[in-house]
Design a protein around this motif. Structure first.
Motif, PDB file in Angstrom:
ATOM      1  N   ARG A 165      -7.804  14.430   1.818  1.00  0.00           N
ATOM      2  CA  ARG A 165      -7.855  12.959   1.895  1.00  0.00           C
ATOM      3  C   ARG A 165      -8.855  12.404   0.897  1.00  0.00           C
ATOM      4  N   ARG A 166      -9.982  13.062   0.739  1.00  0.00           N
ATOM      5  CA  ARG A 166     -10.962  12.605  -0.252  1.00  0.00           C
ATOM      6  C   ARG A 166     -10.427  12.771  -1.674  1.00  0.00           C
ATOM      7  N   LEU A 167      -9.689  13.875  -1.893  1.00  0.00           N
ATOM      8  CA  LEU A 167      -9.062  14.055  -3.207  1.00  0.00           C
ATOM      9  C   LEU A 167      -8.041  12.952  -3.476  1.00  0.00           C
ATOM     10  N   GLY A 168      -7.275  12.600  -2.441  1.00  0.00           N
ATOM     11  CA  GLY A 168      -6.311  11.514  -2.598  1.00  0.00           C
ATOM     12  C   GLY A 168      -6.981  10.180  -2.873  1.00  0.00           C
ATOM     13  N   GLY A 169      -8.118   9.935  -2.224  1.00  0.00           N
ATOM     14  CA  GLY A 169      -8.858   8.704  -2.496  1.00  0.00           C
ATOM     15  C   GLY A 169      -9.393   8.653  -3.909  1.00  0.00           C
ATOM     16  N   ALA A 170      -9.883   9.801  -4.405  1.00  0.00           N
ATOM     17  CA  ALA A 170     -10.362   9.861  -5.794  1.00  0.00           C
ATOM     18  C   ALA A 170      -9.212   9.625  -6.766  1.00  0.00           C
ATOM     19  N   GLU A 171      -8.035  10.158  -6.436  1.00  0.00           N
ATOM     20  CA  GLU A 171      -6.858   9.936  -7.295  1.00  0.00           C
ATOM     21  C   GLU A 171      -6.481   8.452  -7.316  1.00  0.00           C
ATOM     22  N   ARG A 172      -6.542   7.801  -6.171  1.00  0.00           N
ATOM     23  CA  ARG A 172      -6.216   6.369  -6.116  1.00  0.00           C
ATOM     24  C   ARG A 172      -7.176   5.560  -6.989  1.00  0.00           C
ATOM     25  N   GLU A 173      -8.453   5.879  -6.905  1.00  0.00           N
ATOM     26  CA  GLU A 173      -9.443   5.173  -7.719  1.00  0.00           C
ATOM     27  C   GLU A 173      -9.206   5.415  -9.202  1.00  0.00           C
ATOM     28  N   PHE A 174      -8.841   6.654  -9.553  1.00  0.00           N
ATOM     29  CA  PHE A 174      -8.546   6.973 -10.958  1.00  0.00           C
ATOM     30  C   PHE A 174      -7.340   6.190 -11.459  1.00  0.00           C
ATOM     31  N   LEU A 175      -6.291   6.099 -10.640  1.00  0.00           N
ATOM     32  CA  LEU A 175      -5.091   5.368 -11.042  1.00  0.00           C
ATOM     33  C   LEU A 175      -5.401   3.891 -11.261  1.00  0.00           C
ATOM     34  N   GLN A 176      -6.185   3.306 -10.376  1.00  0.00           N
ATOM     35  CA  GLN A 176      -6.520   1.886 -10.512  1.00  0.00           C
ATOM     36  C   GLN A 176      -7.368   1.637 -11.752  1.00  0.00           C
ATOM     37  N   THR A 177      -8.373   2.494 -11.953  1.00  0.00           N
ATOM     38  CA  THR A 177      -9.252   2.318 -13.115  1.00  0.00           C
ATOM     39  C   THR A 177      -8.480   2.488 -14.427  1.00  0.00           C
ATOM     40  N   SER A 178      -7.622   3.501 -14.486  1.00  0.00           N
ATOM     41  CA  SER A 178      -6.854   3.745 -15.713  1.00  0.00           C
ATOM     42  C   SER A 178      -5.877   2.610 -15.995  1.00  0.00           C
ATOM     43  N   SER A 179      -5.286   2.064 -14.949  1.00  0.00           N
ATOM     44  CA  SER A 179      -4.349   0.960 -15.139  1.00  0.00           C
ATOM     45  C   SER A 179      -5.047  -0.276 -15.697  1.00  0.00           C
ATOM     46  N   TYR A 227       0.840  -1.197   0.000  1.00  0.00           N
ATOM     47  CA  TYR A 227       0.000   0.000   0.000  1.00  0.00           C
ATOM     48  C   TYR A 227       0.876   1.249   0.000  1.00  0.00           C
ATOM     49  N   ARG A 228       0.546   2.190  -0.892  1.00  0.00           N
ATOM     50  CA  ARG A 228       1.274   3.446  -0.954  1.00  0.00           C
ATOM     51  C   ARG A 228       0.255   4.582  -0.989  1.00  0.00           C
ATOM     52  N   ALA A 229       0.302   5.442   0.043  1.00  0.00           N
ATOM     53  CA  ALA A 229      -0.638   6.556   0.111  1.00  0.00           C
ATOM     54  C   ALA A 229      -0.334   7.570  -0.986  1.00  0.00           C
ATOM     55  N   THR A 230      -1.369   8.191  -1.514  1.00  0.00           N
ATOM     56  CA  THR A 230      -1.189   9.240  -2.516  1.00  0.00           C
ATOM     57  C   THR A 230      -0.737  10.524  -1.828  1.00  0.00           C
ATOM     58  N   ASN A 231      -0.236  11.460  -2.608  1.00  0.00           N
ATOM     59  CA  ASN A 231       0.228  12.725  -2.046  1.00  0.00           C
ATOM     60  C   ASN A 231      -0.903  13.484  -1.359  1.00  0.00           C
ATOM     61  N   GLY A 232      -2.089  13.430  -1.927  1.00  0.00           N
ATOM     62  CA  GLY A 232      -3.226  14.096  -1.304  1.00  0.00           C
ATOM     63  C   GLY A 232      -3.573  13.489   0.047  1.00  0.00           C
ATOM     64  N   GLN A 253     -15.167  14.580  -9.554  1.00  0.00           N
ATOM     65  CA  GLN A 253     -15.128  14.363  -8.118  1.00  0.00           C
ATOM     66  C   GLN A 253     -14.296  15.445  -7.428  1.00  0.00           C
ATOM     67  N   CYS A 254     -13.127  15.745  -8.000  1.00  0.00           N
ATOM     68  CA  CYS A 254     -12.279  16.786  -7.418  1.00  0.00           C
ATOM     69  C   CYS A 254     -12.997  18.132  -7.400  1.00  0.00           C
ATOM     70  N   HIS A 255     -13.673  18.463  -8.485  1.00  0.00           N
ATOM     71  CA  HIS A 255     -14.407  19.719  -8.571  1.00  0.00           C
ATOM     72  C   HIS A 255     -15.512  19.770  -7.522  1.00  0.00           C
ATOM     73  N   HIS A 256     -16.203  18.659  -7.353  1.00  0.00           N
ATOM     74  CA  HIS A 256     -17.296  18.599  -6.369  1.00  0.00           C
ATOM     75  C   HIS A 256     -16.758  18.762  -4.952  1.00  0.00           C
ATOM     76  N   PHE A 257     -15.666  18.094  -4.629  1.00  0.00           N
ATOM     77  CA  PHE A 257     -15.080  18.207  -3.288  1.00  0.00           C
ATOM     78  C   PHE A 257     -14.649  19.645  -2.999  1.00  0.00           C
ATOM     79  N   MET A 258     -14.006  20.287  -3.969  1.00  0.00           N
ATOM     80  CA  MET A 258     -13.531  21.649  -3.761  1.00  0.00           C
ATOM     81  C   MET A 258     -14.688  22.636  -3.668  1.00  0.00           C
ATOM     82  N   GLN A 259     -15.758  22.398  -4.395  1.00  0.00           N
ATOM     83  CA  GLN A 259     -16.928  23.247  -4.275  1.00  0.00           C
ATOM     84  C   GLN A 259     -17.506  23.182  -2.866  1.00  0.00           C
ATOM     85  N   GLU A 260     -17.630  21.970  -2.344  1.00  0.00           N
ATOM     86  CA  GLU A 260     -18.168  21.821  -0.995  1.00  0.00           C
ATOM     87  C   GLU A 260     -17.276  22.519   0.029  1.00  0.00           C
ATOM     88  N   LEU A 261     -15.952  22.390  -0.135  1.00  0.00           N
ATOM     89  CA  LEU A 261     -15.034  23.035   0.791  1.00  0.00           C
ATOM     90  C   LEU A 261     -15.139  24.554   0.690  1.00  0.00           C
TER      91      LEU A 261
END
Length: 367
Positions: A123-137, A86-91, A247-255
């Motif tokens: 942290r939510r942005l990092g989770g979305a990035e992880r999901e994107f990396l897995q799906t793209s791979s 397991y490797r955590a994303t930068n976010g 997802q990133c846009h939605h998270f930042m809007q809420e923040l």
């Protein structure tokens, strides 16, 4: 171990014969059997597909994982058929640091509570990035790698076999042509007949029946080159990117909405409105609203002070959110001044007979 000197000598003779034929063809001293032109075109297209697929694959790897050391580690784990740790994303790492810092500063302080909100968003942005990396791979990188390591190797192997058989055929034809005696000619003819019997069934068609070879080669090459359906994989990659950025846009809007609600005048400096995730203009939320005194101010009643007006250069285009604001165009010059009770992030701007509130962050004040 079964070792046959006769077979070794035979293989060496075949290799030498092919080398001689290939060299003479390059020097223009021997005739070369030309394959069907359409088939040659398909081979060139296959080479082009391989080259660009390899470039796209390598650059996509860099996009998804910019760290070269991490890419090497992933490659080694894949070749060793072991699960990648397991490797955590930068976010996710940034979010964790912010949450730990909030505990030190105190969750009840303005800075600490804001760190908690921003850290959770990271942290939510990092989770979305992880999901994107897995799906793209899975949906994009893996099919491209399967093409390069599977289909293309099969194509290369078949092309090498075809080239070897063509060299054998041309070598036999050359010996037949050079034969002088009837016995030698008969012997070489028999050799040529034997070679035809072991050739792939499509090769004689390539040579003698170009029309049939075009159909066969088209089916063969298109099945091998485009069997992984690159177009479908590309669509899935675009869908994964669109989902990730939404997802990133939605998270930042809420923040932004939460921070603008808690700190309407002291935290946010961007006067732009934040639209809802649906993109509906009617559901805009002001990121940096004016103070109650400024909201009650009637723009038509504002008069410029006797002194204190300044010229300002507009840095960016700005679209007025309502009738009390003044739309701006980049690089134009306007007159600005302030009035009592206005938010420090806003000024009154005048351009000819037009007047309205303008954001300070979009201006460069001149002397």
């Amino acid at each position: 171990m079964d070792f046959s000197v006769k077979k070794l000598a035979c293989d060496a003779g075949v290799f030498f014969s092919r080398a001689v034929q290939y060299t003479e063809e390059k020097l223009g001293q021997a005739e070369k059997t030309e394959l069907d032109a359409h088939f040659e075109s398909l081979l060139a297209r296959a080479d082009c597909t391989k080259n660009w697929t390899e470039k796209i694959y390598r650059q996509t790897e860099v996009l998804l994982q910019p760290n070269p050391s991490a890419r090497i580690e992933e490659f080694l784990y894949e070749k060793l058929d072991r699960k990648l740790p397991y490797r955590a994303t930068n976010g996710e790492i940034l979010g964790q640091y912010m949450l730990e810092a909030a505990k030190e500063f105190g969750p009840g302080t303005p800075y600490g509570s804001t760190l908690i909100q921003v850290g959770d968003c990271q942290r939510r942005l990092g989770g979305a990035e992880r999901e994107f990396l897995q799906t793209s791979s899975i949906s994009f990188l893996t099919p491209l790698r399967n093409f390069l390591e599977g289909d293309w190797r099969t194509i290369t192997k078949e092309r090498r076999l075809l080239e070897n058989r063509r060299l054998d055929l041309d070598a036999c034809k050359a010996r037949l042509k050079k034969a002088k005696a009837a016995e030698a000619k008969a012997a070489v003819s028999f050799s040529l007949y034997s070679l035809y019997s072991i050739l792939p069934p499509q090769l004689p068609l390539f040579i003698h029946y170009p029309a049939l070879s075009s159909t066969s080669c088209s089916a063969l090459c298109y099945t091998a080159v485009f069997g992984v359906n690159h177009l479908r994989c590309l669509h899935e990659f675009v869908e994964a990117q669109a989902t990730y950025y939404n997802q990133c846009h939605h998270f930042m809007q809420e923040l932004q909405k939460e921070l603008s609600r808690r700190y309407p005048n002291s935290f946010l400096v961007n006067p732009r409105s934040v639209r809802s995730s649906s993109g509906d203009a009617s559901s805009t939320v002001p990121v940096n609203s004016l103070s109650p005194e400024a909201e009650a101010l009637q723009i038509e009643e504002v008069q410029p002070p006797a002194s204190g007006t300044r010229k300002a250069k507009v840095l960016y285009d700005y679209d007025a959110a309502d009738s009390s604001e003044l739309s701006l165009l980049a690089d134009e010059l306007i007159t600005v001044y302030t009035v009592p009770g206005m938010d420090s992030d806003w000024l009154i701007g005048e351009r000819g007979n037009q007047k309205g509130k303008v954001p300070v962050t979009y201006l460069e004040l001149l002397s």
